[in-house]
Write a protein that holds these residues in place. Structure first.
Motif, PDB file in Angstrom:
ATOM      1  N   ALA A 125       0.830  -1.204   0.000  1.00 22.13           N
ATOM      2  CA  ALA A 125       0.000   0.000   0.000  1.00 22.13           C
ATOM      3  C   ALA A 125       0.870   1.261   0.000  1.00 22.13           C
ATOM      4  CB  ALA A 125      -0.936  -0.006   1.209  1.00 22.13           C
ATOM      5  N   LEU A 126       2.033   1.190   0.637  1.00 21.97           N
ATOM      6  CA  LEU A 126       2.942   2.339   0.669  1.00 21.97           C
ATOM      7  C   LEU A 126       3.786   2.440  -0.598  1.00 21.97           C
ATOM      8  CD1 LEU A 126       4.241   2.070   4.351  1.00 21.97           C
ATOM      9  CD2 LEU A 126       2.439   3.571   3.475  1.00 21.97           C
ATOM     10  N   ASP A 127       3.984   1.330  -1.283  1.00 16.55           N
ATOM     11  CA  ASP A 127       4.798   1.273  -2.504  1.00 16.55           C
ATOM     12  C   ASP A 127       3.925   1.647  -3.699  1.00 16.55           C
ATOM     13  OD1 ASP A 127       6.675   0.755  -4.469  1.00 16.55           O
ATOM     14  OD2 ASP A 127       6.567  -1.437  -4.245  1.00 16.55           O
ATOM     15  N   GLU A 128       3.605   2.943  -3.781  1.00 15.70           N
ATOM     16  CA  GLU A 128       2.666   3.423  -4.793  1.00 15.70           C
ATOM     17  C   GLU A 128       3.128   3.162  -6.222  1.00 15.70           C
ATOM     18  OE1 GLU A 128       2.290   7.486  -3.598  1.00 15.70           O
ATOM     19  OE2 GLU A 128       0.987   6.984  -1.900  1.00 15.70           O
ATOM     20  N   ASN A 129       4.438   3.174  -6.464  1.00 16.44           N
ATOM     21  CA  ASN A 129       4.974   2.960  -7.804  1.00 16.44           C
ATOM     22  C   ASN A 129       5.180   1.484  -8.130  1.00 16.44           C
ATOM     23  OD1 ASN A 129       5.075   5.747  -8.220  1.00 16.44           O
ATOM     24  ND2 ASN A 129       7.113   5.874  -7.299  1.00 16.44           N
ATOM     25  N   LYS A 130       4.892   0.618  -7.169  1.00 15.04           N
ATOM     26  CA  LYS A 130       5.037  -0.849  -7.336  1.00 15.04           C
ATOM     27  C   LYS A 130       6.439  -1.231  -7.808  1.00 15.04           C
ATOM     28  CE  LYS A 130       0.730  -1.196  -6.313  1.00 15.04           C
ATOM     29  NZ  LYS A 130       0.522  -0.846  -4.935  1.00 15.04           N
ATOM     30  N   CYS A 131       7.441  -0.613  -7.177  1.00 10.80           N
ATOM     31  CA  CYS A 131       8.827  -0.887  -7.566  1.00 10.80           C
ATOM     32  C   CYS A 131       9.539  -1.828  -6.588  1.00 10.80           C
ATOM     33  CB  CYS A 131       9.598   0.425  -7.728  1.00 10.80           C
ATOM     34  SG  CYS A 131       9.559   1.476  -6.271  1.00 10.80           S
ATOM     35  N   GLY A 132       8.854  -2.254  -5.537  1.00 16.38           N
ATOM     36  CA  GLY A 132       9.448  -3.203  -4.605  1.00 16.38           C
ATOM     37  C   GLY A 132      10.225  -2.577  -3.460  1.00 16.38           C
ATOM     38  N   TYR A 133      10.217  -1.253  -3.369  1.00 13.52           N
ATOM     39  CA  TYR A 133      10.874  -0.569  -2.262  1.00 13.52           C
ATOM     40  C   TYR A 133      10.202   0.783  -2.077  1.00 13.52           C
ATOM     41  CZ  TYR A 133      13.235   2.215  -5.836  1.00 13.52           C
ATOM     42  OH  TYR A 133      13.492   3.051  -6.883  1.00 13.52           O
ATOM     43  N   ILE A 134      10.448   1.375  -0.912  1.00 14.55           N
ATOM     44  CA  ILE A 134      10.009   2.750  -0.693  1.00 14.55           C
ATOM     45  C   ILE A 134      11.222   3.525  -0.197  1.00 14.55           C
ATOM     46  CG2 ILE A 134       7.567   2.304  -0.265  1.00 14.55           C
ATOM     47  CD1 ILE A 134       8.089   2.340   2.699  1.00 14.55           C
ATOM     48  N   THR A 135      11.267   4.781  -0.560  1.00 16.42           N
ATOM     49  CA  THR A 135      12.402   5.611  -0.156  1.00 16.42           C
ATOM     50  C   THR A 135      12.217   6.076   1.278  1.00 16.42           C
ATOM     51  OG1 THR A 135      11.380   7.666  -0.880  1.00 16.42           O
ATOM     52  CG2 THR A 135      12.705   6.456  -2.531  1.00 16.42           C
ATOM     53  N   LYS A 136      13.292   6.498   1.882  1.00 18.14           N
ATOM     54  CA  LYS A 136      13.259   7.034   3.237  1.00 18.14           C
ATOM     55  C   LYS A 136      12.291   8.217   3.301  1.00 18.14           C
ATOM     56  CE  LYS A 136      16.176   9.476   6.534  1.00 18.14           C
ATOM     57  NZ  LYS A 136      17.504  10.042   6.758  1.00 18.14           N
ATOM     58  N   GLU A 137      12.334   9.046   2.285  1.00 17.10           N
ATOM     59  CA  GLU A 137      11.482  10.239   2.271  1.00 17.10           C
ATOM     60  C   GLU A 137      10.001   9.867   2.262  1.00 17.10           C
ATOM     61  OE1 GLU A 137      15.480  11.098   1.202  1.00 17.10           O
ATOM     62  OE2 GLU A 137      14.111   9.746   0.155  1.00 17.10           O
ATOM     63  N   VAL A 138       9.655   8.854   1.473  1.00 20.10           N
ATOM     64  CA  VAL A 138       8.254   8.402   1.418  1.00 20.10           C
ATOM     65  C   VAL A 138       7.841   7.820   2.763  1.00 20.10           C
ATOM     66  CG1 VAL A 138       6.698   6.704   0.371  1.00 20.10           C
ATOM     67  CG2 VAL A 138       8.216   8.062  -1.074  1.00 20.10           C
ATOM     68  N   LEU A 139       8.717   7.032   3.361  1.00 20.29           N
ATOM     69  CA  LEU A 139       8.418   6.443   4.665  1.00 20.29           C
ATOM     70  C   LEU A 139       8.220   7.537   5.719  1.00 20.29           C
ATOM     71  CD1 LEU A 139       8.026   3.953   6.412  1.00 20.29           C
ATOM     72  CD2 LEU A 139      10.499   3.919   6.763  1.00 20.29           C
ATOM     73  N   VAL A 140       9.116   8.515   5.749  1.00 17.12           N
ATOM     74  CA  VAL A 140       9.005   9.610   6.709  1.00 17.12           C
ATOM     75  C   VAL A 140       7.694  10.365   6.488  1.00 17.12           C
ATOM     76  CG1 VAL A 140       9.980  11.854   7.391  1.00 17.12           C
ATOM     77  CG2 VAL A 140      11.473   9.863   7.118  1.00 17.12           C
ATOM     78  N   LYS A 141       7.349  10.595   5.231  1.00 16.68           N
ATOM     79  CA  LYS A 141       6.098  11.308   4.916  1.00 16.68           C
ATOM     80  C   LYS A 141       4.899  10.536   5.464  1.00 16.68           C
ATOM     81  CE  LYS A 141       3.381  13.122   1.096  1.00 16.68           C
ATOM     82  NZ  LYS A 141       2.459  12.339   0.331  1.00 16.68           N
ATOM     83  N   HIS A 142       4.856   9.240   5.229  1.00 13.26           N
ATOM     84  CA  HIS A 142       3.728   8.433   5.709  1.00 13.26           C
ATOM     85  C   HIS A 142       3.674   8.394   7.233  1.00 13.26           C
ATOM     86  CE1 HIS A 142       1.945   6.962   2.028  1.00 13.26           C
ATOM     87  NE2 HIS A 142       3.147   6.703   1.536  1.00 13.26           N
ATOM     88  N   LEU A 143       4.827   8.306   7.870  1.00 16.22           N
ATOM     89  CA  LEU A 143       4.855   8.203   9.325  1.00 16.22           C
ATOM     90  C   LEU A 143       4.553   9.520  10.027  1.00 16.22           C
ATOM     91  CD1 LEU A 143       7.942   5.870   9.827  1.00 16.22           C
ATOM     92  CD2 LEU A 143       5.533   5.283  10.082  1.00 16.22           C
ATOM     93  N   THR A 144       4.808  10.629   9.353  1.00 15.24           N
ATOM     94  CA  THR A 144       4.630  11.921  10.024  1.00 15.24           C
ATOM     95  C   THR A 144       3.419  12.724   9.542  1.00 15.24           C
ATOM     96  OG1 THR A 144       6.114  13.024   8.460  1.00 15.24           O
ATOM     97  CG2 THR A 144       7.076  12.174  10.514  1.00 15.24           C
ATOM     98  N   GLU A 145       2.957  12.431   8.321  1.00 13.05           N
ATOM     99  CA  GLU A 145       1.890  13.251   7.774  1.00 13.05           C
ATOM    100  C   GLU A 145       0.586  12.517   7.515  1.00 13.05           C
ATOM    101  OE1 GLU A 145       3.327  15.160   4.228  1.00 13.05           O
ATOM    102  OE2 GLU A 145       5.176  15.809   5.197  1.00 13.05           O
ATOM    103  N   GLU A 146       0.642  11.206   7.330  1.00 14.41           N
ATOM    104  CA  GLU A 146      -0.564  10.508   6.900  1.00 14.41           C
ATOM    105  C   GLU A 146      -1.062   9.510   7.904  1.00 14.41           C
ATOM    106  OE1 GLU A 146      -0.737   9.501   2.855  1.00 14.41           O
ATOM    107  OE2 GLU A 146       0.709  11.008   2.285  1.00 14.41           O
TER     108      GLU A 146
END
Length: 114
Positions: free
Chosen positions: A93-114
């Protein structure tokens, strides 16, 4: 078996025993429990703390009070890990681009903003 479990608990406890006096800050208990492969929610951590005598006023937990309670938790197999398929589904669900990984920035965004 019990001796092995108690040794494992003691070793995990000692990681958080910063003053080497067989006590830890009460706020560390959830981390210790999770480091032992148990994954309680915060309400369940509070239930555990009610079973452990917490030293006042500092909010410290003594190993001798923690050990029997945590030994029973491990023997009873409480707070089992979340199944891998559930974790994988959450990751996907967090891997919006379906590339098999998420970047640190995306993880931080989800953990702090969403």
């Amino acid at each position: 078996l019990v001796a092995e479990i108690e040794k494992k608990i003691t070793e995990a406890f000692e990681v958080f025993d910063r003053e080497s006096n067989k006590t830890v800050d009460v706020r560390e208990i959830g981390c210790i429990v999770r480091s032992l492969g148990c994954f309680p929610n915060e309400a369940e951590v509070q239930e555990l703390l009610e079973k452990i005598e917490v030293e006042e006023p500092g909010g410290f937990v003594h190993l001798e009070k923690f050990l029997p309670v945590m030994t029973k938790v491990l023997l009873d197999r409480r707070f089992r890990p979340i199944p891998e398929d559930v974790i994988l589904h959450a990751f996907e669900a967090l891997d919006e681009n379906k590339c098999g990984y998420i970047t640190k920035e995306v993880l931080v965004k989800h953990l702090t903003e969403e």
